[in-house]
Design an enzyme around this catalytic site. Sequence first.
Site, mmCIF file in Angstrom:
data_model
loop_
_atom_site.group_PDB
_atom_site.id
_atom_site.type_symbol
_atom_site.label_atom_id
_atom_site.label_comp_id
_atom_site.label_asym_id
_atom_site.label_seq_id
_atom_site.Cartn_x
_atom_site.Cartn_y
_atom_site.Cartn_z
ATOM 1 N N SER A 173 -1.578 48.956 -33.630
ATOM 2 C CA SER A 173 -1.772 48.066 -32.477
ATOM 3 C C SER A 173 -0.618 48.102 -31.482
ATOM 4 O O SER A 173 -0.588 47.323 -30.537
ATOM 5 C CB SER A 173 -1.934 46.612 -32.927
ATOM 6 N N THR A 207 0.278 43.289 -32.463
ATOM 7 C CA THR A 207 1.209 43.288 -31.329
ATOM 8 C C THR A 207 2.558 42.758 -31.759
ATOM 9 O O THR A 207 2.624 41.788 -32.507
ATOM 10 C CB THR A 207 0.669 42.341 -30.237
ATOM 11 N N THR A 219 2.173 46.328 -26.863
ATOM 12 C CA THR A 219 0.927 46.468 -27.615
ATOM 13 C C THR A 219 0.080 47.618 -27.087
ATOM 14 O O THR A 219 0.220 48.018 -25.928
ATOM 15 C CB THR A 219 0.107 45.162 -27.493
ATOM 16 N N ARG A 261 -9.260 47.390 -19.709
ATOM 17 C CA ARG A 261 -8.994 46.014 -20.151
ATOM 18 C C ARG A 261 -7.477 45.818 -20.371
ATOM 19 O O ARG A 261 -6.800 46.657 -20.939
ATOM 20 C CB ARG A 261 -9.750 45.736 -21.449
ATOM 21 N N VAL A 262 -6.987 44.702 -19.902
ATOM 22 C CA VAL A 262 -5.587 44.343 -20.110
ATOM 23 C C VAL A 262 -5.560 42.995 -20.833
ATOM 24 O O VAL A 262 -6.318 42.087 -20.482
ATOM 25 C CB VAL A 262 -4.852 44.259 -18.747
ATOM 26 N N GLY A 263 -4.702 42.880 -21.831
ATOM 27 C CA GLY A 263 -4.627 41.630 -22.598
ATOM 28 C C GLY A 263 -3.532 40.710 -22.084
ATOM 29 O O GLY A 263 -3.092 40.803 -20.933
ATOM 30 N N ASP A 264 -3.101 39.824 -22.954
ATOM 31 C CA ASP A 264 -2.081 38.837 -22.574
ATOM 32 C C ASP A 264 -0.667 39.400 -22.550
ATOM 33 O O ASP A 264 0.197 38.893 -21.839
ATOM 34 C CB ASP A 264 -2.103 37.672 -23.580
ATOM 35 N N THR A 283 0.498 36.512 -29.943
ATOM 36 C CA THR A 283 -0.233 37.652 -30.482
ATOM 37 C C THR A 283 -1.662 37.190 -30.764
ATOM 38 O O THR A 283 -1.909 35.992 -30.902
ATOM 39 C CB THR A 283 0.441 38.184 -31.773
ATOM 40 N N GLY A 284 -2.577 38.141 -30.832
ATOM 41 C CA GLY A 284 -3.964 37.768 -31.092
ATOM 42 C C GLY A 284 -4.851 38.121 -29.913
ATOM 43 O O GLY A 284 -4.445 38.862 -29.019
ATOM 44 N N GLY A 293 -6.137 38.471 -26.687
ATOM 45 C CA GLY A 293 -5.485 38.191 -25.412
ATOM 46 C C GLY A 293 -6.300 37.308 -24.486
ATOM 47 O O GLY A 293 -5.739 36.470 -23.770
HETATM 48 N N1 ASP Z 1 -2.569 40.268 -27.828
HETATM 49 C C1 ASP Z 1 -3.025 41.620 -27.852
HETATM 50 C C2 ASP Z 1 -4.050 41.836 -26.791
HETATM 51 O O1 ASP Z 1 -4.938 41.014 -26.634
HETATM 52 C C3 ASP Z 1 -3.642 42.038 -29.146
HETATM 53 C C4 ASP Z 1 -2.858 41.791 -30.386
HETATM 54 O O2 ASP Z 1 -2.103 40.822 -30.508
HETATM 55 O O3 ASP Z 1 -2.974 42.626 -31.300
HETATM 56 O O4 ASP Z 1 -4.028 42.854 -26.146
#
Ligand code: ASP
Length: 325
Positions: free
Chosen positions: A84, A187, A205, A215-218, A238-239, A241
């Site tokens: 990840s 992440t 990440t 796609r872009v996460g947090d 983490t998690g 996004g």
């Molecule tokens: N937070 C990350 C995202 O959504 C994913 C992760 O924590 O593994 O891109």
Amino acid sequence: MSERRKFIKKSILGSAILVPGISGAFANSSKKELLGEKPLILSTWNHGLPANAAAISKLKETGSILDAVEAGVMDTELDMDNLSVGLQGLPDREGITTLDASIMTGDGSCGSVAFVRQVKHPISLARVVMEKTPHVMIVGEGARQLAISEGFPIEKEELSPKAKEAYEKWKVTSKYKPVINIENHDTIGMIGIDKNGQMAGSCTTSGLAYKMHGRVGDSPIIGAGLYVDNEVGAATATGLGETIIRVCGSFLIVELMRQGRTPQEACEEAVRRLVSKSKNIKDVQAGFLAINKEGQVGAYAIHPGFNFAQGTLSSNALIDSKSYF
Ligand code: ASP
């Protein structure tokens, strides 16, 4: 691996030093608070242990908390077992690995990159954005071009053996559904404070496995995956996004701490907010880490299974977070 073997698994209170009579903003808290030793580095998940070790060693070498949080997560960006983070991470649904990263210091300086390809250390590219450009966020081909102009090596675009195998299996059904699974949320978010109270944080990440292309996460979004303010504290996430962006998770935690919540209380409130604003919350995992300028620590997740590493000059321990469910 030796650092991993050395760790002592502790409960969050098991590692606490209880501080009677903390004054100021925390005096009214009904909970017994933890007071961390400084410098202190926190980072998400098991790989936080070697990352903390790399950060502490860099801090000893240069004395800079910014150097420390960059070097710490660079270790994870190269970890071939981590699917990840870094170019070895799981790809998007087109089979392309794209990376997101952000970095911030407690004086408000920050930089990030998103949807970037072929760059081994997106965290260092985020630092370039922060230090050498007038911008905060550069994405996609623009970020890759910046990497080239700054002399970053551009890697061949091919999946790591583990990512390739997983992607081939995924393609058989091609069903996209986020699952609560530690493997799918690896992440690394790292926050740290030095002995003088200077703070910095980093987050890097490859994002959600099999995400839509683009796609872009947090993680690269300042205030969502990371926020640092020397006047108050720092937080990282983490998690999934999408759930974290929706509540500006890391910024929310820092603002709650500014209003007098402890890091633990702030993380718990942010998770409650996240739960109240998200549909199908039973299917998603997200977790937060926070630190305040006193060196107190907080961690909380939606579901059990989230852990973090807490490192000082003389210790590095893996700690299980509490959770909402
Ligand atoms: N937070 C990350 C995202 O959504 C994913 C992760 O924590 O593994 O891109």
